[in-house]
Design an enzyme around this catalytic site. Structure first.
Site, PDB file in Angstrom:
ATOM      1  N   HIS A 113       6.333   0.066   0.682  1.00 48.43           N
ATOM      2  CA  HIS A 113       5.755  -0.986   0.165  1.00 48.43           C
ATOM      3  C   HIS A 113       7.034  -1.551  -0.567  1.00 48.43           C
ATOM      4  CE1 HIS A 113       3.975  -3.359  -3.067  1.00 48.43           C
ATOM      5  NE2 HIS A 113       4.670  -2.805  -4.029  1.00 48.43           N
TER       6      HIS A 113
ATOM      7  N   CYS B 281       2.776  -6.902   1.976  1.00 51.25           N
ATOM      8  CA  CYS B 281       3.780  -7.178   0.806  1.00 51.25           C
ATOM      9  C   CYS B 281       5.218  -7.176   1.565  1.00 51.25           C
ATOM     10  CB  CYS B 281       3.845  -5.859   0.039  1.00 51.25           C
ATOM     11  SG  CYS B 281       4.016  -4.355   0.972  1.00 51.25           S
TER      12      CYS B 281
END
Lengths: 494, 169
Positions: free
Chosen positions: B39, B109
């Site tokens: 992430h 993301c």
């Protein structure tokens, strides 16, 4: 200057009338957050000219355009060449909106990132201050300082710290559910969580545990219906024991397995099976519905609640917990609260119930009569036959064993498996036997595979090393398969 | 136009959502080695920006539930001012990066971070991050899990959602 302001979308005619003499046209992609356009322009145009084109294409005022390339803002006086803008490259465009609010500094609440079971909403101007101070240290233009980025507004306060693994969602319940799903589908994760000192300390606090468990409305309902549970919860000694157990998943599993075995022995007693069934319906169903609904709230509540009473039921219940079919389409991967008897119920979609011994939560309904005919199972078979590697992967996964054991102990399965009416059942039978056959102690490979090695060499595979390797690689799968094989072969007139 | 010559540092924060488990389990489960479930977020102007199921969010650097990042990569410098950047983010948040457009595999993301990184500095983020979804999907297990995974939205709590109405007061 023949053509004048010929707004020919395809070719730049304007540039020809401009001072730029050379006609090397390059195609530059201009990208905004919303869309992108390809603009052809002379290579040595100035940024101003470029902006002119852009303003036409994007229907915006030239003053509103901010062009960015390689992190630099393109000033009107620059040329494209100065910035290294060549054919095929992308320039970013931001179209400034008319007004900028100066100082969107309304009260802002930011979610706290501290762990804690409560979902409080902590007011912090944490966001405001750094934003506000941003202006000065960064040396931005004075016009920006009064403006703290107004978009840092709040509203996110629902979800403050609940210790989780970083996977979450805006919705608390969703977060919980996701976490549960993750947890229960992966016992490794579970053990990692268990090892986390925070969790450990939480678990060692019986009051806290009890609170968490009791706080759940479903649990409360359940407790009403079944006072023994509340009794258990109120008994600190028992709680502590339970938590010790829960803290140590291996021990937990062990205990469960023992109880499972004990219970399966019960079955053989005449009338014992019915007793079990009754037990199951009385206790497991409500637990299930409770567990299922409150799935999100407390992963350990079911564990705690399950080791109650006479101690016999819960683990049995644990084992009977429906496991979603991991190989079927996710919609049918379900948990159902059916009685574990021969009645088949169709799977319904819902989240799985937490259980250490059934991490995969294979649906017990699909494990009922319709097991081998369920679409999930069939697709499994298909996949396995197509991809033996998949099988290998799956079987070598640590939780497969427990799952298979549960499968094997389910009386339905046992009866199913005993019926040799299905060609692939042979395989399944062997698989189940193998896993049910257990695993407890594993002597050295050589010893274990003694028999198999002999057989292999009898078959003509004389390279003992290689045989051993192969046997080890296939692990217990090979172990039991061999047993079955030898059992079969000894009966067959080979 | 009023220009200034100062530049702002841009960093990439990389988090491993699996906390090391992917590194251990991926060979078993997927058949290939994945070092992490990545992430990422962009840190600039003293703020961390990331995209998740809630849309584009921001928080103080390292201020999400995930804690401090596993890796920090310097992306470069940008002349883009915060104001312009916020405009940019608002537009982005309205169009391609709203919360409901989040897709774990195709538009997540890291997609966002990649875009922003290019916008701010012209540089992309390391490819092992953006290659992750295709790596996972190219395994049979990944394919099997895909429907489940598709519905997961990753939104590390701790951030404030940036929305356009805030921009215009």
């Amino acid at each position: 200057m023949a053509e004048n302001s010929g707004t020919d979308p395809a070719v730049e005619t304007n540039t020809e009338e401009n001072a730029a003499a050379s006609a090397t046209i390059i195609k530059v992609t201009v990208k905004t957050p919303k869309d992108k356009e390809e603009i052809a322009i002379a290579e040595d145009s100035s940024v101003a000219q470029f902006k002119e084109e852009i303003s036409k294409r994007f229907k915006a005022n030239q003053d509103q355009l901010v062009l960015i390339f390689a992190g630099k803002i393109l000033k009107d006086g620059d040329t494209l060449g100065q910035h290294g803008i060549k054919d095929g490259l992308t320039v970013h465009l931001v179209i400034k909106t008319a007004q900028k609010t100066s100082g969107g500094g309304s009260s802002q609440t930011s979610a706290s990132s501290g762990p804690g079971p409560s979902q409080g909403n902590t007011d912090g101007s944490a966001n405001s201050s750094p934003a506000g101070n941003l202006g000065t240290p960064q040396g931005s233009a004075p016009s920006l300082t009064p403006t703290q980025p107004p978009n840092m507004l709040a509203g996110f306060g629902d979800l403050s710290g609940l210790a989780n693994l970083g996977m979450g969602s805006a919705n608390f319940m969703e977060l919980q559910q996701q976490m549960q799903r993750q947890l229960m589908s992966n016992p490794e994760m579970l053990s990692q969580i268990m090892e986390n000192p925070l969790v450990q300390s939480m678990m060692s606090n019986p009051d806290l545990m009890r609170q968490m468990i009791v706080a759940n409305p479903q649990m409360q309902q359940l407790m009403e219906r079944n006072p023994e549970i509340s009794h258990m919860l109120n008994n600190p000694e028992l709680m502590r024991q339970t938590m010790e157990l829960a803290r140590n998943p291996a021990m937990m599993q062990e205990m469960m397995r023992n109880q499972d075995r004990a219970l399966s022995n019960l079955e053989s007693i005449p009338g014992g099976y019915n007793a079990l069934r009754r037990m199951y319906t009385d206790i497991q169903e409500p637990m299930f519905s409770a567990a299922r609904e409150q799935f999100g709230n407390n992963p350990f509540s079911a564990l705690g609640g399950n080791t109650d009473n006479s101690g016999a039921q819960p683990s049995r219940i644990e084992n009977r917990e429906p496991l979603p079919n991991p190989w079927g389409p996710p919609d049918t991967a379900a948990a159902t609260t059916t009685s574990g008897t021969a009645t088949t119920t169709s799977s319904t979609t819902s989240s799985t119930t937490p259980s250490v011994s059934n991490p995969l939560g294979i649906s017990s309904s699909s494990l009922g009569n319709g097991m081998f005919n369920s679409p999930g199972m069939q697709s499994l078979m298909q996949q396995i036959s197509e991809n033996p590697q998949l099988m290998q992967n799956m079987l070598s996964a640590p939780y497969m064993r427990t799952m298979m054991q549960s499968l094997a102990q389910n009386p339905d399965i046992a009866s199913q498996v005993a019926r040799p009416s299905f060609p692939k059942q042979q395989l399944m039978q062997q698989m189940l036997q193998m896993f049910a056959g257990g695993n407890a102690s594993t002597p050295t490979p050589e010893v274990r595979f003694q028999q198999q090695l002999e057989q292999l060499s009898a078959m003509g595979f004389i390279n003992r090393e290689a045989n051993l390797q192969a046997l080890i690689a296939t692990g217990s799968f090979g172990d039991e398969i061999w047993k079955s094989y030898s059992a079969i072969s000894s009966r067959l007139p080979l | 136009m009023d220009q200034h010559d100062s530049t702002f540092g841009v960093q990439l924060f990389i988090y491993d959502l699996s906390r090391g488990m992917a590194r251990q389990l991926s060979p078993i489960m997927l058949g290939k080695q994945l070092d992490g479930i990545w992430h990422t977020s962009v840190v600039v102007y003293g703020e961390e920006f990331f995209y998740g199921g809630a849309g584009i969010s921001s928080c103080p650097p390292g201020g999400t539930m995930l804690g401090p990042p596993d890796t920090v990569v310097e992306l470069g410098n940008t002349e883009v001012t915060e104001e312009i950047f916020m405009d940019y983010l608002s537009s982005l948040g309205e169009t391609t990066c709203s919360g409901d457009k989040y897709r774990l595999f195709e538009h997540n993301c890291n997609t966002f971070t990649n875009e922003v990184a290019q916008f701010l500095t012209g540089n992309k983020i390391p490819s092992y991050i953006t290659d992750l979804p295709s790596e996972v999907l190219s395994t049979p297990f990944g394919q099997v899990l895909r429907p489940i995974l598709d519905s997961i939205h990753i939104a590390p709590p701790g951030g404030n959602v940036i929305s356009s109405q805030n921009n215009h007061g």
